[in-house]
Design a protein around this motif. Structure first.
Motif, mmCIF file in Angstrom:
data_model
loop_
_atom_site.group_PDB
_atom_site.id
_atom_site.type_symbol
_atom_site.label_atom_id
_atom_site.label_comp_id
_atom_site.label_asym_id
_atom_site.label_seq_id
_atom_site.Cartn_x
_atom_site.Cartn_y
_atom_site.Cartn_z
ATOM 1 N N GLU A 98 1.112 -1.384 0.391
ATOM 2 C CA GLU A 98 -0.066 -0.134 0.362
ATOM 3 C C GLU A 98 0.717 1.155 0.180
ATOM 4 N N ARG A 99 1.912 1.351 0.228
ATOM 5 C CA ARG A 99 2.918 2.273 1.378
ATOM 6 C C ARG A 99 3.775 2.449 -0.651
ATOM 7 N N ILE A 100 4.597 1.415 -1.381
ATOM 8 C CA ILE A 100 4.297 2.238 -2.120
ATOM 9 C C ILE A 100 3.981 2.505 -3.535
ATOM 10 N N GLU A 101 2.819 1.253 -3.211
ATOM 11 C CA GLU A 101 1.670 2.673 -4.665
ATOM 12 C C GLU A 101 1.552 3.751 -3.927
ATOM 13 N N SER A 102 1.810 3.765 -2.982
ATOM 14 C CA SER A 102 0.999 5.593 -2.879
ATOM 15 C C SER A 102 2.113 6.492 -3.547
ATOM 16 N N GLU A 103 3.179 6.041 -3.383
ATOM 17 C CA GLU A 103 4.455 7.098 -3.837
ATOM 18 C C GLU A 103 4.443 7.059 -4.933
ATOM 19 N N PHE A 104 4.002 5.548 -5.564
ATOM 20 C CA PHE A 104 3.836 5.699 -7.152
ATOM 21 C C PHE A 104 3.900 6.711 -8.245
ATOM 22 N N LYS A 105 2.258 6.717 -7.428
ATOM 23 C CA LYS A 105 0.691 7.566 -7.825
ATOM 24 C C LYS A 105 1.387 8.775 -7.582
ATOM 25 N N ARG A 106 2.294 9.738 -6.373
ATOM 26 C CA ARG A 106 1.776 10.763 -6.085
ATOM 27 C C ARG A 106 3.639 10.653 -6.954
ATOM 28 N N VAL A 107 4.197 9.805 -7.291
ATOM 29 C CA VAL A 107 5.607 10.887 -7.957
ATOM 30 C C VAL A 107 5.330 10.600 -9.067
ATOM 31 N N LEU A 108 4.891 8.731 -9.981
ATOM 32 C CA LEU A 108 4.913 9.479 -10.846
ATOM 33 C C LEU A 108 3.037 9.947 -11.468
ATOM 34 N N GLY A 109 2.074 10.569 -10.601
ATOM 35 C CA GLY A 109 1.488 10.456 -11.373
ATOM 36 C C GLY A 109 0.644 10.368 -11.537
ATOM 37 N N VAL A 110 0.273 8.848 -11.967
ATOM 38 C CA VAL A 110 -0.463 7.007 -12.373
ATOM 39 C C VAL A 110 -1.363 7.390 -10.910
ATOM 40 N N SER A 111 -2.808 6.853 -11.613
ATOM 41 C CA SER A 111 -3.876 6.034 -10.409
ATOM 42 C C SER A 111 -4.181 4.719 -10.713
ATOM 43 N N ASN A 112 -3.861 3.926 -12.059
ATOM 44 C CA ASN A 112 -3.907 2.354 -11.395
ATOM 45 C C ASN A 112 -2.455 2.052 -11.126
ATOM 46 N N ILE A 113 -2.745 0.820 -11.114
ATOM 47 C CA ILE A 113 -0.761 -0.047 -11.176
ATOM 48 C C ILE A 113 -1.296 -0.977 -11.118
ATOM 49 N N ILE A 114 -0.859 -1.602 -12.652
ATOM 50 C CA ILE A 114 -0.808 -3.190 -12.743
ATOM 51 C C ILE A 114 0.506 -4.244 -12.524
ATOM 52 N N TRP A 115 -0.167 -4.827 -11.988
ATOM 53 C CA TRP A 115 1.716 -5.885 -10.941
ATOM 54 C C TRP A 115 1.515 -7.019 -11.825
ATOM 55 N N MET A 116 2.728 -7.142 -12.454
ATOM 56 C CA MET A 116 2.958 -8.685 -13.307
ATOM 57 C C MET A 116 3.635 -9.369 -12.020
ATOM 58 N N LYS A 117 3.840 -11.170 -12.004
ATOM 59 C CA LYS A 117 4.765 -11.341 -11.442
ATOM 60 C C LYS A 117 6.342 -11.789 -11.498
ATOM 61 N N GLU A 118 6.040 -12.035 -12.318
ATOM 62 C CA GLU A 118 8.017 -12.052 -12.547
ATOM 63 C C GLU A 118 8.949 -11.309 -13.972
ATOM 64 N N GLY A 119 9.113 -11.189 -14.200
ATOM 65 C CA GLY A 119 10.017 -10.907 -15.638
ATOM 66 C C GLY A 119 10.900 -12.569 -15.811
ATOM 67 N N LEU A 120 11.605 -11.716 -17.492
ATOM 68 C CA LEU A 120 12.124 -13.302 -18.076
ATOM 69 C C LEU A 120 13.442 -14.138 -16.887
ATOM 70 N N ALA A 121 13.245 -15.399 -17.075
ATOM 71 C CA ALA A 121 14.537 -16.023 -16.467
ATOM 72 C C ALA A 121 15.782 -15.794 -16.197
ATOM 73 N N ASP A 122 16.016 -15.413 -17.861
ATOM 74 C CA ASP A 122 17.395 -14.945 -18.072
ATOM 75 C C ASP A 122 17.795 -13.619 -17.895
ATOM 76 N N ASP A 123 17.307 -12.975 -16.755
ATOM 77 C CA ASP A 123 16.752 -11.652 -16.588
ATOM 78 C C ASP A 123 16.687 -11.872 -14.788
ATOM 79 N N PRO A 124 17.776 -12.702 -14.918
ATOM 80 C CA PRO A 124 17.809 -12.882 -13.028
ATOM 81 C C PRO A 124 18.938 -12.052 -12.149
ATOM 82 N N HIS A 125 17.838 -11.903 -10.957
ATOM 83 C CA HIS A 125 18.482 -11.331 -10.123
ATOM 84 C C HIS A 125 19.854 -11.078 -9.364
ATOM 85 N N TYR A 126 20.911 -10.384 -10.222
ATOM 86 C CA TYR A 126 22.378 -10.194 -10.060
ATOM 87 C C TYR A 126 23.391 -10.645 -10.587
#
Length: 449
Positions: free
Chosen positions: A226-254
């Protein structure tokens, strides 16, 4: 130091960075404007400029493709380049001239802490109806480094603290580059505690933002959704957020991770500019693996399952006005791999794709002498849209299907009529976890009433 201690220290660093910048920017009248009127335009809207960064280490072999990108951009949009130092700027000018680039029209800036992947740490530009420019200033932690260190050192506080302190000053400077870009352009700064990278921001310019849970929650473990969404809405001027689950396997973390079996790679952990993009306010492109290809290798199987789940999310999603989206499936290139050897020590100079054993986390341990398959972050989604152009990566030289690339070209010609579609070989950037989009950042045209 505990993970909580690192996160507290990061917030202190972010505060100090902001304070330092305020000293420089206090005379800027635009810092007194209201935040509420700013929003992020869609990437296909008109641009005043395209920014690039410059990497000090030439062994990555980025330069030839950078030169081609710049010369392609120049007839259409002003090119701006940021450098960590004046000496680096001078060597870059010489290199660009050697590559046949006309440097006279390029605007150049010295911004301490600047690194190559300018979209991720640089300014996320905003506009408002008054014709003013803004910048969403997200916090920076080097792609979720604290979480990676926790895995690498298995929670050992002393080792985590020692690794975190290494290059801390450089990270602090990098985290201030977006503020320096804002200052250079006389832009209003809108700060947030949310840690985020520009390659993970995807907007339709009308109020909808696409985010990926895998990256956002990894970077912000102490913040609620909830906090994250409120901040994105505030700083980017958006009102609607769609959440994907995961990205591509060949883009692993780090850097670097064992993805599956002997397949290894490195990346961001799920940037949206690798797998999901708006092409107009109501149409979304989604990376896709056909059912007939899903069992060719473990990476394709993982991508098939992940994108299938993301597709269902998008099918059920609505835009800012409550209307459904058109979703277009775009084929991923055929899997590209390179046999690499795990070495005890890598060459200090010169190019190699081989990897060091010590950079892997214990649960994914590799051993000196192992032969593994290194996978690049190869995707047609790491493209840039600007005035009259779409710049896309090409993979046919690496053996990917020409039929697939022709199909991708056809999709982009249909979705961006009137723009020139240009393909580039940016494999060197792909091997380092990025591409054309990560290497650039658009500065939107100010709205004039």
């Amino acid at each position: 130091m505990s993970m909580r201690g690192i996160l507290i220290e990061m917030k202190q660093i972010a505060f100090l960075s902001s304070f330092i910048f305020i000293i420089y920017a206090c005379g800027n009248k635009e810092t007194q404007l209201s935040d509420e009127t700013f929003y992020m335009p869609a990437e296909w809207e008109p641009h005043d400029a395209i920014w690039l960064g410059w990497e000090k280490d030439s062994t990555y072999r980025f330069y030839p493709s950078i030169g081609k990108i710049i010369t392609t951009l120049q007839p259409h949009v002003t090119v701006k380049i940021a450098f960590d130092s004046d000496s680096l700027k001078q060597t870059a000018i010489a290199k660009l001239i050697e590559l046949g680039v006309d440097t006279t029209g390029i605007k150049m800036y010295v911004m301490p802490g600047e690194r190559y992947w300018i979209r991720d740490h640089g300014a996320a530009f905003l506009v408002n109806e008054k014709g003013e420019l803004g910048v969403a200033d997200f916090s920076w932690d080097s792609y979720g480094l604290p979480g990676f260190l926790d895995l690498k050192y298995e929670g050992n506080k002393d080792s985590i603290n020692s690794a975190w302190k290494r290059d801390l000053e450089k990270r602090l400077k990098t985290g201030s580059v977006d503020s320096l870009m804002a200052f250079a352009e006389g832009a209003k700064i809108i700060k947030t505690e949310v840690i985020h990278e520009g390659g993970a921001i995807e907007v339709n310019g009308k109020g909808t933002l696409i985010l990926c849970e895998a990256t956002v929650f990894q970077r912000n473990p102490t913040l609620t959704k909830e906090r994250i969404e409120s901040e994105f809405k505030r700083v980017l001027g958006v009102s609607n957020i769609i959440w994907m689950k995961e990205g591509l396997a060949d883009d692993p973390h780090y850097f670097y991770r064992r993805i599956s079996g002997d397949y290894v790679g490195g990346g961001t952990g799920g940037h949206t500019d690798e797998f999901v993009r708006f092409v107009n306010p109501t149409t979304i492109l989604l990376a896709w693996v056909d059912e007939a290809e899903k069992d060719l290798d473990p990476i394709s199987k993982m991508n098939y399952e992940r994108m299938k789940e993301n597709y269902q999310i998008l099918k059920n999603a609505k835009d800012q006005d409550g209307k459904p989206f058109t979703i277009i499936k775009v084929p991923l290139p055929d899997l590209i791999t390179q046999e690499v050897v795990i070495r005890e020590e890598l060459k200090k100079n010169g190019f190699t794709l081989d990897l060091s054993a010590e950079i892997f986390i214990p649960s994914e341990a590799v051993h000196v002498g192992d032969t593994l398959l290194r996978v690049p972050a190869a995707s047609y989604f790491n493209y840039l849209v600007t005035n009259g152009l779409v710049l896309l990566p090409s993979y046919t030289a690496m053996g990917s299907s020409k039929e697939k690339e022709d199909a991708v070209r056809e999709i982009f010609e249909q979705q961006f009529p009137g723009r020139k579609i240009v393909f580039f070989d940016v494999m060197m950037q792909n091997w380092r976890g990025g591409g054309i989009h990560c290497s650039t950042q658009q500065q939107p045209e100010r709205i004039s009433n």
